[in-house]
Design a protein around this motif. Sequence first.
Motif, mmCIF file in Angstrom:
data_model
loop_
_atom_site.group_PDB
_atom_site.id
_atom_site.type_symbol
_atom_site.label_atom_id
_atom_site.label_comp_id
_atom_site.label_asym_id
_atom_site.label_seq_id
_atom_site.Cartn_x
_atom_site.Cartn_y
_atom_site.Cartn_z
ATOM 1 N N ASP A 99 -7.440 2.923 12.686
ATOM 2 C CA ASP A 99 -6.679 1.752 12.250
ATOM 3 C C ASP A 99 -5.215 2.154 12.123
ATOM 4 O OD1 ASP A 99 -9.006 0.299 12.125
ATOM 5 O OD2 ASP A 99 -9.208 0.454 9.944
ATOM 6 N N ILE A 100 -4.345 1.261 12.490
ATOM 7 C CA ILE A 100 -2.921 1.570 12.542
ATOM 8 C C ILE A 100 -2.246 1.302 11.199
ATOM 9 C CG2 ILE A 100 -0.718 0.958 13.642
ATOM 10 C CD1 ILE A 100 -2.673 2.527 15.422
ATOM 11 N N ALA A 101 -1.503 2.294 10.724
ATOM 12 C CA ALA A 101 -0.646 2.139 9.548
ATOM 13 C C ALA A 101 0.706 1.663 10.061
ATOM 14 C CB ALA A 101 -0.495 3.472 8.827
ATOM 15 N N GLU A 102 1.240 0.670 9.413
ATOM 16 C CA GLU A 102 2.536 0.173 9.876
ATOM 17 C C GLU A 102 3.634 0.756 9.008
ATOM 18 O OE1 GLU A 102 2.988 -3.713 11.246
ATOM 19 O OE2 GLU A 102 0.853 -3.990 11.598
ATOM 20 N N ASP A 103 4.637 1.242 9.657
ATOM 21 C CA ASP A 103 5.788 1.863 9.029
ATOM 22 C C ASP A 103 7.007 1.092 9.505
ATOM 23 O OD1 ASP A 103 8.021 4.199 9.432
ATOM 24 O OD2 ASP A 103 6.752 4.597 7.699
ATOM 25 N N LEU A 104 8.136 1.299 8.894
ATOM 26 C CA LEU A 104 9.331 0.588 9.338
ATOM 27 C C LEU A 104 9.791 1.018 10.721
ATOM 28 C CD1 LEU A 104 11.412 0.513 6.048
ATOM 29 C CD2 LEU A 104 10.118 -1.351 7.093
ATOM 30 N N SER A 105 9.514 2.261 11.092
ATOM 31 C CA SER A 105 10.034 2.737 12.372
ATOM 32 C C SER A 105 8.981 3.288 13.322
ATOM 33 C CB SER A 105 11.085 3.821 12.132
ATOM 34 O OG SER A 105 10.492 4.908 11.457
ATOM 35 N N MET A 106 7.775 3.577 12.845
ATOM 36 C CA MET A 106 6.753 4.159 13.722
ATOM 37 C C MET A 106 5.384 3.578 13.389
ATOM 38 S SD MET A 106 7.763 8.166 13.815
ATOM 39 C CE MET A 106 6.523 8.505 15.037
ATOM 40 N N ARG A 107 4.475 3.719 14.361
ATOM 41 C CA ARG A 107 3.080 3.325 14.126
ATOM 42 C C ARG A 107 2.205 4.529 14.408
ATOM 43 N NH1 ARG A 107 1.979 -2.696 15.961
ATOM 44 N NH2 ARG A 107 -0.061 -1.914 15.503
ATOM 45 N N PHE A 108 1.202 4.742 13.542
ATOM 46 C CA PHE A 108 0.328 5.897 13.674
ATOM 47 C C PHE A 108 -0.978 5.582 12.953
ATOM 48 C CE2 PHE A 108 3.413 6.276 10.298
ATOM 49 C CZ PHE A 108 2.628 6.467 9.176
ATOM 50 N N PRO A 109 -2.055 6.348 13.236
ATOM 51 C CA PRO A 109 -3.322 6.083 12.537
ATOM 52 C C PRO A 109 -3.170 6.260 11.033
ATOM 53 C CG PRO A 109 -3.684 7.498 14.420
ATOM 54 C CD PRO A 109 -2.193 7.385 14.245
ATOM 55 N N LYS A 110 -3.758 5.333 10.283
ATOM 56 C CA LYS A 110 -3.672 5.327 8.817
ATOM 57 C C LYS A 110 -4.330 6.550 8.186
ATOM 58 C CE LYS A 110 -4.514 0.852 7.719
ATOM 59 N NZ LYS A 110 -5.117 -0.277 7.060
ATOM 60 N N HIS A 111 -5.623 6.661 8.394
ATOM 61 C CA HIS A 111 -6.418 7.701 7.727
ATOM 62 C C HIS A 111 -7.292 8.382 8.764
ATOM 63 C CE1 HIS A 111 -5.198 5.962 3.940
ATOM 64 N NE2 HIS A 111 -5.609 4.784 4.362
ATOM 65 N N SER A 112 -6.736 9.293 9.475
ATOM 66 C CA SER A 112 -7.512 9.956 10.507
ATOM 67 C C SER A 112 -7.184 11.444 10.500
ATOM 68 C CB SER A 112 -7.189 9.370 11.882
ATOM 69 O OG SER A 112 -8.051 9.896 12.847
ATOM 70 N N MET A 113 -8.213 12.243 10.473
ATOM 71 C CA MET A 113 -8.043 13.704 10.529
ATOM 72 C C MET A 113 -8.627 14.171 11.861
ATOM 73 S SD MET A 113 -6.558 14.532 7.695
ATOM 74 C CE MET A 113 -6.790 16.266 7.534
ATOM 75 N N MET A 114 -7.888 15.041 12.523
ATOM 76 C CA MET A 114 -8.322 15.564 13.819
ATOM 77 C C MET A 114 -8.424 17.081 13.748
ATOM 78 S SD MET A 114 -8.407 12.811 15.728
ATOM 79 C CE MET A 114 -8.434 13.338 17.396
ATOM 80 N N ARG A 115 -9.324 17.608 14.558
ATOM 81 C CA ARG A 115 -9.449 19.060 14.704
ATOM 82 C C ARG A 115 -9.223 19.362 16.182
ATOM 83 N NH1 ARG A 115 -14.537 19.893 12.999
ATOM 84 N NH2 ARG A 115 -15.396 19.877 15.080
ATOM 85 N N PHE A 116 -8.455 20.382 16.459
ATOM 86 C CA PHE A 116 -8.202 20.824 17.827
ATOM 87 C C PHE A 116 -9.128 22.007 18.085
ATOM 88 C CE2 PHE A 116 -4.571 18.408 16.816
ATOM 89 C CZ PHE A 116 -3.917 18.076 17.978
ATOM 90 N N GLU A 117 -10.041 21.847 19.015
ATOM 91 C CA GLU A 117 -10.938 22.946 19.398
ATOM 92 C C GLU A 117 -10.469 23.490 20.727
ATOM 93 O OE1 GLU A 117 -14.890 21.331 19.506
ATOM 94 O OE2 GLU A 117 -15.025 21.206 17.320
ATOM 95 N N ARG A 118 -10.181 24.789 20.756
ATOM 96 C CA ARG A 118 -9.703 25.414 22.002
ATOM 97 C C ARG A 118 -10.808 25.331 23.052
ATOM 98 N NH1 ARG A 118 -5.431 27.912 23.659
ATOM 99 N NH2 ARG A 118 -4.520 28.201 21.611
ATOM 100 N N ARG A 119 -10.417 24.936 24.248
ATOM 101 C CA ARG A 119 -11.367 24.894 25.362
ATOM 102 C C ARG A 119 -11.621 26.322 25.841
ATOM 103 N NH1 ARG A 119 -12.112 19.773 27.405
ATOM 104 N NH2 ARG A 119 -10.559 18.233 26.767
#
Length: 133
Positions: free
Chosen positions: A110-130
């Motif tokens: 879900d998108i969090a609205e900011d005055l200048s940018m848009r980004f996911p509200k509550h999302s945590m990601m993990r980067f797994e090396r290939r």
Amino acid sequence: MRLNPVAPEIIPHQASEDIVVDGVLIEKGSTLYGSVGAVFANPENFPEPEKFIPDRFMKNGEYVHDLRVCSFSVGLRYCIGKQIAIEEQFIFATNIVREFRLVRTSGNMDIAEDLSMRFPKHSMMRFERRRSN
């Protein structure tokens, strides 16, 4: 970029002369606000505009640019940094995809609205090396 533009979607302009548009007089000096978001969300421009459908920009297996996707504006006020931004975004994204698998560990997109940018509200990601082959 069509669904979630990163920059403000309102583009102010000023009428340089009196003009009649659809029977309405717009006087010289009037401030007009164009909305890129309104173009992006208009179902006449993009059927089912709320959906991410990448195939709408493909024809015979090739990407086809749509002038209505104007994330960097158009005309005289076209962003002079567009080419650099696109190249940097492409390099960053391809390196991430090549080197890592992204796994959402919590939240949603879900998108969090900011005055200048848009980004996911509550999302945590993990980067797994290939793994290298």
